[in-house]
Design an enzyme around this catalytic site. Structure first.
Site, PDB file in Angstrom:
ATOM      1  N   ALA A 197      -4.462  41.519 120.987  1.00 15.39           N
ATOM      2  CA  ALA A 197      -5.297  40.347 120.666  1.00 15.39           C
ATOM      3  C   ALA A 197      -4.406  39.202 120.192  1.00 15.39           C
ATOM      4  CB  ALA A 197      -6.309  40.707 119.582  1.00 15.39           C
ATOM      5  N   TYR A 216       2.671  29.899 116.737  1.00 11.41           N
ATOM      6  CA  TYR A 216       2.636  30.976 117.742  1.00 11.41           C
ATOM      7  C   TYR A 216       4.006  31.664 117.834  1.00 11.41           C
ATOM      8  CZ  TYR A 216       1.639  33.142 122.323  1.00 11.41           C
ATOM      9  OH  TYR A 216       1.444  34.025 123.365  1.00 11.41           O
TER      10      TYR A 216
END
Ligand code: NAD
Length: 436
Positions: free
Chosen positions: A279, A342
């Site tokens: 995920a 990220y």
């Protein structure tokens, strides 16, 4: 969600009018279950002083040294220990690289540097890494791949065989230029089997409703695993559909919720064998414009949830001889503009898998980070056209990958044959020029 340069009609048009565009070659991919006969009539040439040739022949490969063309070349460079020995690489590949068919495979085997290795041994071994990476860039435009496997002293040839087989196969189509260490540290007691390698295993996949997660579910289930899909409640329709297709279970829960471990344990009373921390989200902004909630959300979903799941299941719920995978990214290796959050989360994932590999070693559990390059999914479809184009073409294979490319690599590293690799970051990026 598709690479416009791979449309057949357009490719014909480009060729007809002679446009100077880097039309990428088609990559043949694994179709259906892994079978011992799937590489039938697959001609390879092997240069090795060990019994590898006999072992490969027993598996499914055929050898005809008089052939002009080969599907694969295996070069055993473990005899190269001195600077002057390196020339053997030049002689072999100067003669044989042109005999490799398009979409061919090169697997080079070399030594692993040890604590007491000499200066010359270390530099020679490192030199081979540079050679194989450069070769992968040269052969990539023909759809061919090159991998280097550094083998620990004492690891049996039989243990190396599944890795060599995987890198000679279509299942590794989007992986090239990689250097992997093969060791005995995390191998459990499971018997190595190539067909139905995941029979009897239970796999939990977070973010399993679509993209890479959904494709991984299909591939693991194809090889015999019982799959549990986990995704956010709003993805329940997709979860339900895929679960019905794969005869799988599903858990509609946000991976950051405190009750996630309890829900997983409830669904898997006999424990799980494979954990895929997949995920993930992006919330891109340069650091100047990055809002605190963008930062927090990405770290929480991509990293903190994976830490909690991995720690919790290593503690109890992950069976001996199991496997853990964490989806990282080449952005975590090289960093990427507008992705400080990220990139941090994905580099963190590499650290998490490295540590999990150490923690799991005594139970025969291996753990690896998979770092995809540009993969054609809903996540990357949102990117501007120009960014997508650069990401696709700036790689040895000059194209983006497909979710199944990642799924096949995951499948191999969670199977008993892949347990010789642990604590590493495995790039599946078509030889992206970004990062190491
Ligand atoms: P995707 O967006 O298509 O799928 C991600 C899935 O994760 C979705 O089903 C989503 O609902 C689920 N998810 C998101 N937040 C969740 C949460 N809080 N709880 C449970 N599930 C949640 O993405 P993808 O392209 O399939 O990427 C999968 C993984 O691979 C991600 O970790 C991503 O960062 C990584 N990755 C993808 C690429 C690429 O090019 N696609 C490249 C590098 C890394």
């Amino acid at each position: 969600m598709a690479d416009w340069l791979q449309k057949k009609g357009l490719q014909k048009f480009i060729k007809t009018i002679g446009l100077p565009l880097p039309v990428p070659v088609d990559l043949p991919r694994q179709k259906g279950s892994i079978s011992l006969s799937s590489n039938d009539s697959y001609e390879i040439q092997i240069e090795s002083q060990s019994n590898l040739k006999d072992l490969l022949e027993d598996l499914k490969y055929s050898f005809d040294y008089k052939a002009d063309k080969f599907n694969g070349l295996v070069f055993d460079a473990r005899m190269l220990v001195k600077n002057e020995d390196l020339k053997a690489l030049y002689f072999y590949f100067n003669k044989n690289a042109k005999k490799l068919r398009s979409n061919g495979r090169v697997v080079i085997l070399s030594n692993l540097i040890e604590e007491d290795s000499s200066l010359e041994f270390c530099s020679t071994t490192e030199a081979i890494t540079g050679f194989s990476r450069a070769l992968s860039k040269e052969l990539g435009k023909r759809g061919s791949t090159v991998q280097l496997l550094q083998i620990e002293k004492g690891l049996t040839e039989l243990r190396c065989l599944p890795s060599i087989d995987f890198f000679l196969s279509k299942a590794s189509a989007f992986m090239t230029g990689q250097v992997l260490e093969l060791t005995s540290t995390n191998i459990g007691t499971s018997e190595i089997n190539i067909e139905q390698s995941l029979k009897g295993k239970t796999a939990l996949i977070t973010g399993g409703a679509r993209g890479i997660g959904a494709e991984t579910a299909k591939v693991l289930s194809r090889e015999g695993a019982k799959v549990i899909l986990l995704d956010i409640p709003s993805a329940e329709e997709n979860l339900k559909k895929l679960a019905a297709e794969l005869n799988a279970d599903y858990i509609p829960v946000d991976v950051t919720q405190p009750d996630v471990l309890a829900k997983i344990r409830e669904k898997s009373p006999n424990g799980i064998d494979i954990l895929i921390n997949n995920a993930g989200i992006t919330r891109d902004k340069t650091i100047f414009k990055m809002t605190e909630d963008y930062w927090d959300l990405v770290i929480k979903i991509n990293l903190k949830a994976a830490i909690d799941l991995t720690e919790g299941l290593l503690d109890s719920g992950l069976n001996d001889g199991g496997s853990i995978i964490g989806l990282s990214s080449i952005s975590g290796i090289a960093g990427n503009l507008g992705q400080t959050n990220y990139s941090a989360s994905k580099a963190g994932m590499m650290g998490l898998m490295k540590k999990a590999s150490k923690a799991g070693a005594f139970k025969g559990i291996n753990a690896n980070a998979i770092a995809p390059g540009f993969i054609e999914t809903t996540m990357t479809d949102k990117l501007p056209f120009f960014v997508k184009e650069v990401a696709r073409r700036m790689s040895s294979l000059a194209q983006g990958g497909k979710p199944e490319d990642i799924a096949e690599v995951i499948r191999f590293f969670v199977s008993p044959g892949g347990a010789v690799v642990s604590g590493q970051t495995i790039r599946v990026c078509g030889g992206s020029f970004i990062g190491r």
